[in-house]
Design an enzyme around this catalytic site. Structure first.
Site, PDB file in Angstrom:
ATOM      1  N   HIS A 190      -4.564  10.759   5.553  1.00  0.00           N
ATOM      2  CA  HIS A 190      -3.530   9.856   6.067  1.00  0.00           C
ATOM      3  C   HIS A 190      -2.704  10.435   7.213  1.00  0.00           C
ATOM      4  CE1 HIS A 190      -0.875  12.299   3.621  1.00  0.00           C
ATOM      5  NE2 HIS A 190      -1.245  11.750   2.468  1.00  0.00           N
TER       6      HIS A 190
ATOM      7  N   HIS B  66      -5.525   6.396   7.575  1.00  0.00           N
ATOM      8  CA  HIS B  66      -4.862   5.471   6.665  1.00  0.00           C
ATOM      9  C   HIS B  66      -3.372   5.481   6.955  1.00  0.00           C
ATOM     10  CE1 HIS B  66      -8.171   4.571   3.861  1.00  0.00           C
ATOM     11  NE2 HIS B  66      -8.597   5.777   4.182  1.00  0.00           N
TER      12      HIS B  66
ATOM     13  N   GLU C  60      -6.155  18.771   2.493  1.00  0.00           N
ATOM     14  CA  GLU C  60      -7.243  17.791   2.385  1.00  0.00           C
ATOM     15  C   GLU C  60      -6.725  16.359   2.334  1.00  0.00           C
ATOM     16  OE1 GLU C  60      -6.575  19.528  -1.828  1.00  0.00           O
ATOM     17  OE2 GLU C  60      -6.567  20.213   0.273  1.00  0.00           O
TER      18      GLU C  60
ATOM     19  N   ASP D  49       0.852  -1.187   0.000  1.00  0.00           N
ATOM     20  CA  ASP D  49       0.000   0.000   0.000  1.00  0.00           C
ATOM     21  C   ASP D  49       0.890   1.241   0.000  1.00  0.00           C
ATOM     22  OD1 ASP D  49      -2.674   1.242   0.202  1.00  0.00           O
ATOM     23  OD2 ASP D  49      -1.905   2.001   2.087  1.00  0.00           O
TER      24      ASP D  49
ATOM     25  N   ASP E 140      -2.385  -0.646   6.582  1.00  0.00           N
ATOM     26  CA  ASP E 140      -3.302  -1.074   5.520  1.00  0.00           C
ATOM     27  C   ASP E 140      -2.790  -2.332   4.823  1.00  0.00           C
ATOM     28  OD1 ASP E 140      -4.948   0.997   6.128  1.00  0.00           O
ATOM     29  OD2 ASP E 140      -4.667   2.105   4.276  1.00  0.00           O
TER      30      ASP E 140
ATOM     31  N   GLU F  69       0.767   5.793   0.425  1.00  0.00           N
ATOM     32  CA  GLU F  69       0.045   7.045   0.674  1.00  0.00           C
ATOM     33  C   GLU F  69       0.729   8.106  -0.179  1.00  0.00           C
ATOM     34  OE1 GLU F  69      -2.665   6.955   2.233  1.00  0.00           O
ATOM     35  OE2 GLU F  69      -2.479   5.067   3.341  1.00  0.00           O
TER      36      GLU F  69
END
Length: 242
Positions: free
Chosen positions: A58, A151, A53, A7, A156, A9
């Site tokens: 995360h 997150h 935003e 995963d 994750d 970010e």
């Protein structure tokens, strides 16, 4: 099979628009056992501002990554970790898009041929017309996620491992399960590859063009010119040598 749950970010949604990774996490799963795993985890300085935003999603802000390495500095360690494995990713085109663009940008070997399983595709087949994001799948399979307020790439990846095992029969792999393994190149088309294919198509089109229809009078003129050149050069012409 050596599975690598993965995963990322990021600063946004599009590497083509300049978005970059800020975190990458991967969890190795061997013999379908989550108890003994190796992990790869790294925060990354994206070299650009992280929008507010996105930080709300995360929790990774500019201050958190300002002293972290760029992706180019950790790329080889990442490639070493995933080598020989099959990547398992939820919504593979997204994460692979960032990883493969980053690898290309820093001149590292890419992962076009690496086998990839997209659990989002699997989930849509198993649970059509239902919510199939990672949170929904955790709830469906009763996988605890109460410790997940934001997150995080490594967390994750761990949750994804639990979800994947649940979707494919738990400890005993279901032989009838179609995991849809595909090479990474089928999920992501890099700009360089698109340019190469475009050039190949143009070349193919040129090769398929019909032969030029030369008129008889043009053939006569050409032959007359060739004879004149040969005469004026005392017959020392390339097309008569050898």
């Amino acid at each position: 099979m050596r599975l690598i749950m993965l995963d990322t970010e990021t600063t946004g949604l599009s590497p083509q628009q300049g978005d970059r990774m800020v975190e990458i996490g991967a969890v190795e799963v061997c013999n379908r056992d989550m108890r003994q795993t190796r992990t790869f985890h790294q925060y990354i300085n994206p070299g650009r501002k992280i929008p507010a935003e996105v930080v709300r999603i995360h929790g990774i802000d500019d201050a958190r990554v300002k002293d972290e390495p760029r992706f180019s500095a950790i790329a080889q360690d990442f490639l070493d970790f995933i080598q020989g494995g099959t990547l398992v990713i939820h919504n593979a085109p997204f994460d692979l898009g960032f990883i493969m663009n980053e690898l290309e940008a820093c001149g590292m070997p890419n992962i076009h041929d690496m086998p990839v399983i997209d659990t989002l595709v699997m989930a849509k087949k198993q649970f059509p017309r239902q919510r199939n994001n990672l949170d929904a799948l955790c709830d469906r399979f009763e996988i605890a996620r109460g410790h997940r307020e934001l997150h995080g790439a490594l967390l994750d990846s761990e949750l994804l491992g639990e979800v994947y095992l649940a979707m494919t029969g738990g400890k005993q792999f279901s032989l009838g399960m179609d995991t849809g393994v595909k090479p990474a190149s089928e999920y992501v088309q890099l700009a360089s590859a698109q340019r190469e294919r475009s050039e190949q198509r143009e070349t193919a089109q040129l090769m398929r063009r019909p032969a030029i229809n030369i008129r008889e009078e043009d053939k006569v003129r050409h032959q007359t010119l060739m004879q004149r050149i040969a005469k004026e050069s005392n017959e020392h012409v390339l097309w008569r040598e050898g």
